[in-house]
Scaffold this motif. Structure first.
Motif, PDB file in Angstrom:
ATOM      1  N   THR A   1       0.833  -1.203   0.000  1.00 29.95           N
ATOM      2  CA  THR A   1       0.000   0.000   0.000  1.00 29.95           C
ATOM      3  C   THR A   1       0.865   1.250   0.000  1.00 29.95           C
ATOM      4  N   GLY A   2       1.874   1.289   0.865  1.00 27.33           N
ATOM      5  CA  GLY A   2       2.763   2.437   0.906  1.00 27.33           C
ATOM      6  C   GLY A   2       3.591   2.571  -0.347  1.00 27.33           C
ATOM      7  N   VAL A   3       3.999   1.441  -0.928  1.00 29.08           N
ATOM      8  CA  VAL A   3       4.780   1.469  -2.163  1.00 29.08           C
ATOM      9  C   VAL A   3       3.974   2.098  -3.294  1.00 29.08           C
ATOM     10  N   VAL A   4       2.714   1.685  -3.433  1.00 26.97           N
ATOM     11  CA  VAL A   4       1.868   2.233  -4.495  1.00 26.97           C
ATOM     12  C   VAL A   4       1.530   3.693  -4.213  1.00 26.97           C
ATOM     13  N   PHE A   5       1.309   4.039  -2.958  1.00 27.47           N
ATOM     14  CA  PHE A   5       1.052   5.433  -2.603  1.00 27.47           C
ATOM     15  C   PHE A   5       2.226   6.311  -3.027  1.00 27.47           C
ATOM     16  N   LEU A   6       3.436   5.840  -2.774  1.00 21.69           N
ATOM     17  CA  LEU A   6       4.615   6.615  -3.143  1.00 21.69           C
ATOM     18  C   LEU A   6       4.769   6.693  -4.660  1.00 21.69           C
ATOM     19  N   ALA A   7       4.409   5.627  -5.375  1.00 28.37           N
ATOM     20  CA  ALA A   7       4.436   5.676  -6.839  1.00 28.37           C
ATOM     21  C   ALA A   7       3.478   6.738  -7.361  1.00 28.37           C
ATOM     22  N   TRP A   8       2.330   6.871  -6.704  1.00 23.64           N
ATOM     23  CA  TRP A   8       1.369   7.921  -7.090  1.00 23.64           C
ATOM     24  C   TRP A   8       1.935   9.299  -6.785  1.00 23.64           C
ATOM     25  N   LEU A   9       2.482   9.475  -5.599  1.00 22.06           N
ATOM     26  CA  LEU A   9       3.063  10.781  -5.257  1.00 22.06           C
ATOM     27  C   LEU A   9       4.168  11.166  -6.232  1.00 22.06           C
ATOM     28  N   ASN A  10       4.902  10.188  -6.741  1.00 19.64           N
ATOM     29  CA  ASN A  10       6.015  10.451  -7.646  1.00 19.64           C
ATOM     30  C   ASN A  10       5.603  10.543  -9.109  1.00 19.64           C
TER      31      ASN A  10
ATOM     32  N   HIS B   1      -0.512   6.880   8.675  1.00 21.21           N
ATOM     33  CA  HIS B   1       0.606   6.058   8.190  1.00 21.21           C
ATOM     34  C   HIS B   1       1.096   6.588   6.840  1.00 21.21           C
ATOM     35  N   LEU B   2       0.178   6.879   5.929  1.00 17.33           N
ATOM     36  CA  LEU B   2       0.562   7.343   4.605  1.00 17.33           C
ATOM     37  C   LEU B   2       1.110   8.767   4.636  1.00 17.33           C
ATOM     38  N   ALA B   3       0.625   9.577   5.566  1.00 19.53           N
ATOM     39  CA  ALA B   3       1.218  10.908   5.733  1.00 19.53           C
ATOM     40  C   ALA B   3       2.678  10.782   6.148  1.00 19.53           C
ATOM     41  N   ARG B   4       2.957   9.805   6.988  1.00 21.52           N
ATOM     42  CA  ARG B   4       4.340   9.570   7.415  1.00 21.52           C
ATOM     43  C   ARG B   4       5.194   9.069   6.254  1.00 21.52           C
ATOM     44  N   VAL B   5       4.603   8.312   5.331  1.00 18.34           N
ATOM     45  CA  VAL B   5       5.322   7.876   4.133  1.00 18.34           C
ATOM     46  C   VAL B   5       5.847   9.095   3.373  1.00 18.34           C
ATOM     47  N   LEU B   6       4.993  10.104   3.212  1.00 24.23           N
ATOM     48  CA  LEU B   6       5.420  11.322   2.516  1.00 24.23           C
ATOM     49  C   LEU B   6       6.614  11.963   3.217  1.00 24.23           C
ATOM     50  N   VAL B   7       6.538  12.132   4.514  1.00 25.30           N
ATOM     51  CA  VAL B   7       7.614  12.796   5.258  1.00 25.30           C
ATOM     52  C   VAL B   7       8.916  12.022   5.132  1.00 25.30           C
ATOM     53  N   LEU B   8       8.854  10.714   5.335  1.00 26.33           N
ATOM     54  CA  LEU B   8      10.068   9.908   5.303  1.00 26.33           C
ATOM     55  C   LEU B   8      10.630   9.808   3.889  1.00 26.33           C
ATOM     56  N   ALA B   9       9.762   9.766   2.879  1.00 25.03           N
ATOM     57  CA  ALA B   9      10.245   9.762   1.497  1.00 25.03           C
ATOM     58  C   ALA B   9      10.952  11.069   1.169  1.00 25.03           C
ATOM     59  N   ASP B  10      10.417  12.177   1.657  1.00 23.98           N
ATOM     60  CA  ASP B  10      11.056  13.475   1.443  1.00 23.98           C
ATOM     61  C   ASP B  10      12.437  13.498   2.105  1.00 23.98           C
ATOM     62  N   ARG B  11      12.527  13.046   3.325  1.00 24.48           N
ATOM     63  CA  ARG B  11      13.810  13.028   4.033  1.00 24.48           C
ATOM     64  C   ARG B  11      14.796  12.044   3.413  1.00 24.48           C
ATOM     65  N   ALA B  12      14.273  11.020   2.738  1.00 24.24           N
ATOM     66  CA  ALA B  12      15.124  10.015   2.110  1.00 24.24           C
ATOM     67  C   ALA B  12      15.612  10.431   0.732  1.00 24.24           C
ATOM     68  N   GLY B  13      15.141  11.558   0.239  1.00 23.83           N
ATOM     69  CA  GLY B  13      15.494  11.954  -1.119  1.00 23.83           C
ATOM     70  C   GLY B  13      14.823  11.099  -2.161  1.00 23.83           C
ATOM     71  N   ALA B  14      13.619  10.598  -1.861  1.00 24.53           N
ATOM     72  CA  ALA B  14      12.923   9.673  -2.745  1.00 24.53           C
ATOM     73  C   ALA B  14      11.734  10.303  -3.458  1.00 24.53           C
ATOM     74  N   LEU B  15      11.598  11.633  -3.395  1.00 26.59           N
ATOM     75  CA  LEU B  15      10.530  12.334  -4.109  1.00 26.59           C
ATOM     76  C   LEU B  15      11.143  13.097  -5.271  1.00 26.59           C
ATOM     77  N   GLY B  16      10.830  12.670  -6.479  1.00 26.92           N
ATOM     78  CA  GLY B  16      11.407  13.316  -7.652  1.00 26.92           C
ATOM     79  C   GLY B  16      10.770  14.635  -8.013  1.00 26.92           C
ATOM     80  N   ASP B  17       9.546  14.866  -7.561  1.00 23.44           N
ATOM     81  CA  ASP B  17       8.832  16.113  -7.865  1.00 23.44           C
ATOM     82  C   ASP B  17       8.072  16.524  -6.604  1.00 23.44           C
ATOM     83  N   PRO B  18       8.746  17.238  -5.686  1.00 20.20           N
ATOM     84  CA  PRO B  18       8.087  17.598  -4.418  1.00 20.20           C
ATOM     85  C   PRO B  18       6.814  18.417  -4.594  1.00 20.20           C
ATOM     86  N   GLU B  19       6.759  19.251  -5.620  1.00 22.36           N
ATOM     87  CA  GLU B  19       5.547  20.048  -5.828  1.00 22.36           C
ATOM     88  C   GLU B  19       4.366  19.156  -6.204  1.00 22.36           C
ATOM     89  N   LEU B  20       4.607  18.198  -7.090  1.00 23.08           N
ATOM     90  CA  LEU B  20       3.543  17.250  -7.445  1.00 23.08           C
ATOM     91  C   LEU B  20       3.130  16.439  -6.227  1.00 23.08           C
TER      92      LEU B  20
END
Length: 399
Positions: A335-344, A364-383
């Motif tokens: 679930t978190g993996v697919v959520f992050l694919a959508w965010l990206n 839980h999914l809000a925390r996915v966003l925060v941790l992905a941002d801190r991990a450098g795993a968001l390719g388009d933060p505005e999106l």
């Protein structure tokens, strides 16, 4: 600048339901890197997820209408474009959790065609899930089922991964029962395969696999099987979330059989091993690499250059994200993996096969966003900000 700050600032619910203000960082430079070839010092596969068709009806579940094939295959091209291999039709693709054999057949054949077109590496899961799960099956039936899927995968141009069978776990009463089935499958397998040991944290129905709940005893059975058929086994994937045990197992594997870690908690030290060009290290076949493909590829480039400290510097910040994605119940990590694919931006919606998007909470999914941002795993933060705000609005949270 103030408008930019405002556009990337959100009020996110924490585990207690309290809204906390969070501002996303900038796009990491690593997303701008290009790679002409796969990693040189490690064999690496990212286990890819499937993209559901958001307009599929409930009656379409289990049929090809449930999958958005274009988006699913586009994500595999994204992974191949980074030089990563793709592991398909496995648990990240919801195998055993909405993706049955009929859908897996179509996925394997399509992915095989696309892999050949770009020269991408592809391994695919072979199971016994074409059999009725409500009855017990004989060893001969299980061998036949495994071999049917192995043949389909091979014909599709991929290498089979012999995954742990729930049917075998339900019928086996001893280590010899496991060895009997696997011996026969490996004897008849036409070409190399991978072996996969999936721990009960990922699937409780696999408790006691290899004939014992004592992992030391089970490990001896696994190693015995590997030694018997080393000429047919290209690699093994261990998914036990136990760093020490994986290190011990890989040191005892026969020469030429590569350890591919499936440990989504401890992958950094396991992949580094005793140094960038040493022999005592793990390769990788990881679900978390679906979510952190770009950081992983950048880190592997450092490792290829002999810079193990640089590898760790890039990937260590992804570990909190991985541990959160794979938190209990571990099987809900998709679930978190697919959520992050959508965010990206890899898909246009957050819907999943069999409605699995409901398996994680909004905090839980809000925390996915925060941790992905801190991990450098968001390719388009505005999106990501825009989509997170829309998600929270639907959930009744004014972000």
């Amino acid at each position: 600048m103030s408008a930019l700050i405002a556009s990337s600032t959100l009020r996110l619910p924490d585990a207690a339901g309290t809204l906390q203000t969070y501002r996303l960082g900038e796009r990491p430079a690593l997303f701008d890197a290009t790679y002409a070839a796969p990693p040189a010092t490690r064999s690496v596969f990212a286990a890819g997820h499937v993209v559901a068709d958001p307009l599929a009806e409930i009656r379409d579940r289990g049929t090809e209408r449930e999958i958005d094939w274009d988006a699913t295959l586009a994500f595999r091209h994204h992974l191949w474009g980074l030089g990563l291999g793709v592991a398909d039709a496995m648990d990240t693709a919801q195998r055993g959790g909405g993706l049955g054999w009929e859908l897996a057949r179509g996925l394997i054949r399509r992915s095989g065609t696309e892999a050949r077109a770009v020269g991408g590496r592809l391994v695919c899961g072979a199971l016994t899930d074409q059999l009725d799960p409500t009855r017990l099956w004989s060893a001969a039936d299980l061998v036949t089922a495994y071999l049917e899927q192995v043949a389909w995968i091979r014909e599709s141009g991929a290498v089979p991964v012999l995954m742990a069978s729930r049917h075998l776990a339900a019928t086996a009463r001893s280590a010899d029962d496991y060895l009997g089935v696997y011996d026969e499958v490996l004897r008849q397998a036409d070409g190399p395969v991978f072996l996969h040991w999936l721990g009960e944290a990922f699937d409780p129905q696999l408790r006691g696999y290899w004939g014992s709940t004592d992992l030391d005893v089970a490990a001896e059975t696994f190693l015995e099987l590997t030694a018997r058929h080393a000429a047919r086994i290209e690699g093994v994937k261990i998914s036990l979330l136990d760093e020490r045990r994986e290190v011990e197992l890989r040191r005892r594997l026969p020469p030429g059989v590569l350890m591919h870690t499936g440990d989504d908690f401890n992958y950094v030290p396991l992949i580094v091993g005793d140094g960038a060009h040493g022999t005592d290290h793990s390769h990788a076949l990881l679900g978390v690499f679906d979510a952190i493909a770009a950081p992983a590829r950048a880190a592997l480039a450092r490792l290829d250059a002999g810079d193990s400290a640089g590898f760790a510097e890039i990937l260590e910040p992804t570990v909190p994200l991985a541990r959160h994605l794979f938190a209990a119940p571990t099987s809900a990590y998709k679930t978190g993996v697919v959520f992050l694919a959508w965010l990206n931006g890899h898909q246009d919606h957050f819907r999943m096969v069999a409605g699995a998007e409901t398996q994680r909470s909004v905090p839980h999914l809000a925390r996915v966003l925060v941790l992905a941002d801190r991990a450098g795993a968001l390719g388009d933060p505005e999106l990501a900000t825009e989509r997170m705000r829309a998600f929270l609005r639907v959930a009744g949270v004014e972000a």
